[in-house]
Design a protein around this motif. Structure first.
Motif, short mmCIF file in Angstrom:
data_model
loop_
_atom_site.label_atom_id
_atom_site.label_comp_id
_atom_site.label_asym_id
_atom_site.label_seq_id
_atom_site.Cartn_x
_atom_site.Cartn_y
_atom_site.Cartn_z
N SER A 133 0.84 -1.20 0.00
CA SER A 133 0.00 0.00 0.00
C SER A 133 0.87 1.26 0.00
O SER A 133 1.80 1.38 0.79
N THR A 134 0.55 2.18 -0.89
CA THR A 134 1.25 3.47 -0.93
C THR A 134 0.30 4.62 -0.61
O THR A 134 0.57 5.77 -0.94
N LEU A 135 -0.81 4.29 0.04
CA LEU A 135 -1.82 5.31 0.33
C LEU A 135 -1.32 6.38 1.30
O LEU A 135 -1.58 7.56 1.10
N GLY A 136 -0.61 5.96 2.34
CA GLY A 136 -0.18 6.90 3.37
C GLY A 136 0.51 8.14 2.83
O GLY A 136 0.08 9.27 3.10
N PRO A 137 1.57 8.00 2.04
CA PRO A 137 2.27 9.17 1.50
C PRO A 137 1.44 9.98 0.50
O PRO A 137 1.77 11.13 0.23
N ALA A 138 0.38 9.37 -0.03
CA ALA A 138 -0.46 10.07 -1.01
C ALA A 138 -1.55 10.92 -0.36
O ALA A 138 -2.24 11.69 -1.05
N LEU A 139 -1.71 10.79 0.95
CA LEU A 139 -2.76 11.55 1.64
C LEU A 139 -2.36 13.01 1.81
O LEU A 139 -1.20 13.35 2.01
N ALA A 140 -3.37 13.87 1.74
CA ALA A 140 -3.18 15.30 1.98
C ALA A 140 -3.10 15.54 3.50
O ALA A 140 -3.49 14.67 4.29
N PRO A 141 -2.61 16.71 3.93
CA PRO A 141 -2.64 17.02 5.36
C PRO A 141 -4.07 16.89 5.90
O PRO A 141 -5.02 17.38 5.27
N PRO A 142 -4.26 16.22 7.03
CA PRO A 142 -5.60 16.01 7.57
C PRO A 142 -6.32 17.32 7.86
O PRO A 142 -5.70 18.33 8.20
N VAL A 143 -7.63 17.26 7.73
CA VAL A 143 -8.47 18.42 8.06
C VAL A 143 -9.04 18.20 9.45
O VAL A 143 -9.74 17.22 9.70
N ASP A 144 -8.73 19.10 10.37
CA ASP A 144 -9.21 18.99 11.75
C ASP A 144 -10.72 19.24 11.81
O ASP A 144 -11.24 20.18 11.19
N LEU A 145 -11.41 18.39 12.57
CA LEU A 145 -12.85 18.52 12.75
C LEU A 145 -13.16 19.02 14.16
O LEU A 145 -12.36 18.82 15.08
N SER A 146 -14.32 19.61 14.31
CA SER A 146 -14.68 20.20 15.60
C SER A 146 -14.84 19.16 16.70
O SER A 146 -14.75 19.48 17.89
N ASN A 147 -15.06 17.89 16.33
CA ASN A 147 -15.23 16.84 17.34
C ASN A 147 -13.91 16.19 17.73
O ASN A 147 -13.88 15.22 18.48
N GLY A 148 -12.80 16.72 17.20
CA GLY A 148 -11.49 16.19 17.54
C GLY A 148 -10.97 15.15 16.57
O GLY A 148 -9.79 14.77 16.64
N ASP A 149 -11.81 14.70 15.66
CA ASP A 149 -11.38 13.73 14.65
C ASP A 149 -10.73 14.49 13.49
O ASP A 149 -10.64 15.73 13.49
N LYS A 150 -10.30 13.75 12.48
CA LYS A 150 -9.67 14.36 11.30
C LYS A 150 -10.25 13.74 10.04
O LYS A 150 -10.47 12.53 9.99
N ASP A 151 -10.48 14.57 9.03
CA ASP A 151 -10.91 14.09 7.72
C ASP A 151 -9.68 13.86 6.84
O ASP A 151 -8.76 14.68 6.82
N LEU A 152 -9.71 12.76 6.11
CA LEU A 152 -8.60 12.40 5.24
C LEU A 152 -9.01 12.49 3.78
O LEU A 152 -10.10 12.04 3.40
N TYR A 153 -8.14 13.04 2.96
CA TYR A 153 -8.31 13.12 1.51
C TYR A 153 -7.03 12.59 0.86
O TYR A 153 -5.95 12.61 1.46
N VAL A 154 -7.14 12.18 -0.40
CA VAL A 154 -5.97 11.89 -1.21
C VAL A 154 -5.57 13.18 -1.94
O VAL A 154 -6.44 13.90 -2.44
N GLN A 155 -4.28 13.49 -1.98
CA GLN A 155 -3.83 14.66 -2.72
C GLN A 155 -4.32 14.55 -4.17
O GLN A 155 -4.15 13.53 -4.81
N GLN A 156 -4.92 15.63 -4.64
CA GLN A 156 -5.54 15.56 -5.96
C GLN A 156 -4.56 15.21 -7.08
O GLN A 156 -4.90 14.46 -8.00
N ASP A 157 -3.33 15.73 -7.00
CA ASP A 157 -2.38 15.45 -8.07
C ASP A 157 -1.87 14.01 -8.03
O ASP A 157 -1.38 13.48 -9.03
N LYS A 158 -2.01 13.35 -6.86
CA LYS A 158 -1.57 11.96 -6.73
C LYS A 158 -2.72 10.97 -6.87
O LYS A 158 -2.50 9.76 -6.97
#
Length: 258
Positions: A133-158
């Motif tokens: 799996s090469t997903l980890g390095p392809a993820l964008a910086p997490p987006v902090d959520l108000s409940n303390g969790d984080k949203d994850l996205y894949v970097q669009q160019d990757k």
């Protein structure tokens, strides 16, 4: 009177041969998408299943937590007054594995480039169980959520190379822009039920998947005593987009118990 009777018989025969009547004899297929995708990822599969006379529900998976997502999909299944084939892609496999538990109308599970966890396992853990799996390095910086969790996205160019390497670049670029995030907690949440232990399952995935190692999916399919496992040569993580007929064909086999 004879003319009207013959006309009525002809109309009934036409109705009996209609797709709606044909679908009444088949299970309903419920499709559950995974992370970084949405229900439109099933478009090609839905088109093929409709062509073959199946009723299909492509559910909107919230991607918030295994527990709440599974509860939502379970409610969708409960509202269907017919046998169900429950299909999950990627993280959607974790969701259907839990959602199917206790649902008497779920007759088959189909895992499409998907996790099929044992109780206590997580999606993140299964991704790292085998190399690849090469997903980890392809993820964008997490987006902090108000409940303390984080949203994850894949970097669009990757995204195209990571997620959809066998999809036309123009289409994969649009998918990158439209991707739906998943919470970090969901990928690290332990499974509490494993419906594949008592509901028959079918599995399909590509040997060029960069999100979930093919070795991990082979391990899970064998463990679940898969009725049939298909490995699509050169297919990426989104095998249902690049090879919709193969995926639809396996779903139909599951619907028939083949």
């Amino acid at each position: 009177m004879l003319h009207r009777s013959l006309l009525r018989i002809a109309m009934l025969a036409t109705l009996a041969a209609s797709p709606a009547a044909f679908a009444a004899d088949k299970p309903t297929v419920v499709l559950v998408h995974g992370a970084f995708a949405d229900a439109s990822s099933w478009n090609g599969v839905v088109e093929q299943l409709h062509k073959d006379g199946y009723t299909v529900v492509a559910a909107a998976n919230p991607l918030r937590s295994v527990k709440t997502d599974a509860a939502y999909i379970a409610d969708v299944v409960k509202g269907i007054k017919a046998p169900v084939v429950l299909v999950g892609h990627s993280y959607g496999g974790s969701v259907i594995t839990e959602a199917a538990e206790g649902q008497d109308n779920v007759k088959a599970l189909v895992y499409v480039s998907a996790f099929s966890p044992e109780v206590g396992e997580t999606a993140a853990g299964l991704s790292g169980k085998f190399p690849g799996s090469t997903l980890g390095p392809a993820l964008a910086p997490p987006v902090d959520l108000s409940n303390g969790d984080k949203d994850l996205y894949v970097q669009q160019d990757k995204f195209p190379a990571q997620f959809a390497g066998d999809v036309p670049l123009k289409q994969a670029t649009v998918m990158a822009a439209e991707q739906r995030p998943i919470t970090a907690a969901a990928l690290n949440e332990a499974e509490t039920a494993a419906a594949w232990k008592h509901i028959p399952s079918w599995h399909i995935y590509g040997d060029s998947d960069k999100n979930i190692p093919p070795a991990s999916m082979a391990f899970m399919a064998e463990r679940a005593k898969s009725k049939k496992t298909i490995v699509v040569k050169g297919a990426s993580h989104v095998v249902m987009i690049s090879h919709p007929k193969d995926v639809a064909s396996l779903i139909e086999k599951a619907a028939k118990g083949d």
